[in-house]
Scaffold this motif. Sequence first.
Motif, PDB file in Angstrom:
ATOM      1  N   GLU A 194       0.980  -1.339  -0.233  1.00  0.00           N
ATOM      2  CA  GLU A 194      -0.141   0.156   0.137  1.00  0.00           C
ATOM      3  C   GLU A 194       0.918   0.918  -0.114  1.00  0.00           C
ATOM      4  N   ILE A 195       2.270   1.230   1.309  1.00  0.00           N
ATOM      5  CA  ILE A 195       2.213   2.328   1.059  1.00  0.00           C
ATOM      6  C   ILE A 195       3.604   2.409  -0.392  1.00  0.00           C
ATOM      7  N   ALA A 196       4.061   1.214  -1.137  1.00  0.00           N
ATOM      8  CA  ALA A 196       4.661   1.323  -2.195  1.00  0.00           C
ATOM      9  C   ALA A 196       3.893   1.464  -3.613  1.00  0.00           C
ATOM     10  N   LEU A 197       2.693   1.343  -3.827  1.00  0.00           N
ATOM     11  CA  LEU A 197       1.996   1.925  -4.314  1.00  0.00           C
ATOM     12  C   LEU A 197       2.034   0.735  -5.622  1.00  0.00           C
ATOM     13  N   CYS A 198       2.832  -0.771  -5.329  1.00  0.00           N
ATOM     14  CA  CYS A 198       2.757  -1.633  -6.269  1.00  0.00           C
ATOM     15  C   CYS A 198       2.458  -2.689  -5.473  1.00  0.00           C
ATOM     16  N   PRO A 199       2.236  -3.942  -6.155  1.00  0.00           N
ATOM     17  CA  PRO A 199       2.186  -5.208  -5.571  1.00  0.00           C
ATOM     18  C   PRO A 199       3.288  -5.596  -4.757  1.00  0.00           C
ATOM     19  N   TYR A 200       3.202  -6.176  -3.624  1.00  0.00           N
ATOM     20  CA  TYR A 200       4.593  -6.383  -2.779  1.00  0.00           C
ATOM     21  C   TYR A 200       6.026  -7.016  -3.366  1.00  0.00           C
ATOM     22  N   ASP A 201       5.046  -8.164  -4.879  1.00  0.00           N
ATOM     23  CA  ASP A 201       5.924  -8.910  -5.521  1.00  0.00           C
ATOM     24  C   ASP A 201       7.154  -8.006  -6.050  1.00  0.00           C
ATOM     25  N   LYS A 202       6.614  -6.973  -6.473  1.00  0.00           N
ATOM     26  CA  LYS A 202       7.492  -6.156  -7.633  1.00  0.00           C
ATOM     27  C   LYS A 202       7.611  -5.368  -6.547  1.00  0.00           C
ATOM     28  N   PHE A 203       7.727  -5.147  -5.275  1.00  0.00           N
ATOM     29  CA  PHE A 203       8.996  -4.301  -4.822  1.00  0.00           C
ATOM     30  C   PHE A 203       9.708  -5.474  -3.925  1.00  0.00           C
ATOM     31  N   LYS A 204       9.789  -6.560  -3.905  1.00  0.00           N
ATOM     32  CA  LYS A 204      10.737  -7.157  -2.888  1.00  0.00           C
ATOM     33  C   LYS A 204      11.540  -7.120  -4.173  1.00  0.00           C
ATOM     34  N   HIS A 205      11.453  -7.350  -5.385  1.00  0.00           N
ATOM     35  CA  HIS A 205      12.573  -7.084  -6.557  1.00  0.00           C
ATOM     36  C   HIS A 205      13.506  -5.476  -6.295  1.00  0.00           C
ATOM     37  N   TYR A 206      12.021  -5.022  -6.038  1.00  0.00           N
ATOM     38  CA  TYR A 206      12.650  -3.495  -6.492  1.00  0.00           C
ATOM     39  C   TYR A 206      13.703  -3.395  -5.237  1.00  0.00           C
ATOM     40  N   PHE A 207      13.359  -3.582  -4.051  1.00  0.00           N
ATOM     41  CA  PHE A 207      14.526  -3.584  -2.834  1.00  0.00           C
ATOM     42  C   PHE A 207      15.138  -4.343  -3.026  1.00  0.00           C
ATOM     43  N   SER A 208      15.548  -4.946  -3.433  1.00  0.00           N
ATOM     44  CA  SER A 208      16.747  -6.335  -3.489  1.00  0.00           C
ATOM     45  C   SER A 208      17.370  -5.953  -4.874  1.00  0.00           C
ATOM     46  N   TYR A 209      16.823  -5.428  -5.478  1.00  0.00           N
ATOM     47  CA  TYR A 209      17.521  -4.501  -6.657  1.00  0.00           C
ATOM     48  C   TYR A 209      18.571  -2.519  -6.194  1.00  0.00           C
ATOM     49  N   MET A 210      17.770  -2.519  -5.302  1.00  0.00           N
ATOM     50  CA  MET A 210      18.219  -1.775  -4.490  1.00  0.00           C
ATOM     51  C   MET A 210      19.303  -1.799  -3.756  1.00  0.00           C
ATOM     52  N   THR A 211      18.731  -2.569  -2.821  1.00  0.00           N
ATOM     53  CA  THR A 211      19.666  -2.678  -1.365  1.00  0.00           C
ATOM     54  C   THR A 211      20.556  -4.104  -2.229  1.00  0.00           C
ATOM     55  N   ASP A 212      20.597  -4.817  -2.707  1.00  0.00           N
ATOM     56  CA  ASP A 212      21.379  -5.964  -3.003  1.00  0.00           C
ATOM     57  C   ASP A 212      21.185  -6.889  -1.812  1.00  0.00           C
ATOM     58  N   MET A 213      19.844  -7.063  -1.108  1.00  0.00           N
ATOM     59  CA  MET A 213      19.355  -8.058  -0.199  1.00  0.00           C
ATOM     60  C   MET A 213      17.541  -8.303   0.175  1.00  0.00           C
ATOM     61  N   SER A 214      17.391  -9.299   0.239  1.00  0.00           N
ATOM     62  CA  SER A 214      16.144  -9.181   0.922  1.00  0.00           C
ATOM     63  C   SER A 214      15.067  -8.474   1.203  1.00  0.00           C
ATOM     64  N   VAL A 215      13.660  -8.718   1.213  1.00  0.00           N
ATOM     65  CA  VAL A 215      13.363  -7.844   2.603  1.00  0.00           C
ATOM     66  C   VAL A 215      13.770  -7.920   3.572  1.00  0.00           C
ATOM     67  N   SER A 216      13.164  -9.723   3.728  1.00  0.00           N
ATOM     68  CA  SER A 216      13.478 -10.387   4.768  1.00  0.00           C
ATOM     69  C   SER A 216      14.752 -10.981   4.965  1.00  0.00           C
ATOM     70  N   GLU A 217      15.586 -10.636   4.395  1.00  0.00           N
ATOM     71  CA  GLU A 217      17.326 -10.334   5.162  1.00  0.00           C
ATOM     72  C   GLU A 217      17.546  -9.027   5.393  1.00  0.00           C
ATOM     73  N   TYR A 218      16.765  -8.234   5.058  1.00  0.00           N
ATOM     74  CA  TYR A 218      16.723  -6.876   5.949  1.00  0.00           C
ATOM     75  C   TYR A 218      15.800  -6.432   7.029  1.00  0.00           C
ATOM     76  N   ILE A 219      14.797  -7.118   7.486  1.00  0.00           N
ATOM     77  CA  ILE A 219      13.984  -7.087   8.746  1.00  0.00           C
ATOM     78  C   ILE A 219      14.892  -7.568   9.871  1.00  0.00           C
ATOM     79  N   ARG A 220      15.323  -9.489   9.143  1.00  0.00           N
ATOM     80  CA  ARG A 220      16.591 -10.416   9.841  1.00  0.00           C
ATOM     81  C   ARG A 220      17.580  -9.643  10.575  1.00  0.00           C
ATOM     82  N   LYS A 221      17.692  -8.423   9.752  1.00  0.00           N
ATOM     83  CA  LYS A 221      18.766  -7.987  10.065  1.00  0.00           C
ATOM     84  C   LYS A 221      18.713  -6.431  10.874  1.00  0.00           C
TER      85      LYS A 221
END
Length: 96
Positions: free
Chosen positions: A32-59
């Motif tokens: 909702e915040i990203a204004l796109c489907p979560y799957d698409k956001f996960k790809h965007y996030f991984s591309y921009m940060t070189d880590m997955s969303v779940s890895e970021y949360i775990r860290k």
Amino acid sequence: MPSDEQRTRTLRIYRYIEKNLCDEIDTSRIAEIALCPYDKFKHYFSYMTDMSVSEYIRKCRLTLVAYDLLKGHERTINLEEAEKYFYKHIADTTLM
């Protein structure tokens, strides 16, 4: 290059995740915040940060655990405290 609006939305997502580290992270809220489907956001996030969303949360959760250990000058944390960060098993806290 991301627009100002995209950067603002990304910062809002970071804030949402960091504010809710001790709670369940709602992926539909992130979408909702990203204004796109979560799957698409996960790809965007991984591309921009070189880590997955779940890895970021775990860290981030591991950082909170470390902070609590330092703050309390404790050598270990009890199971109840670990569950506060959604760690049910010791394997969940290991770094790969």
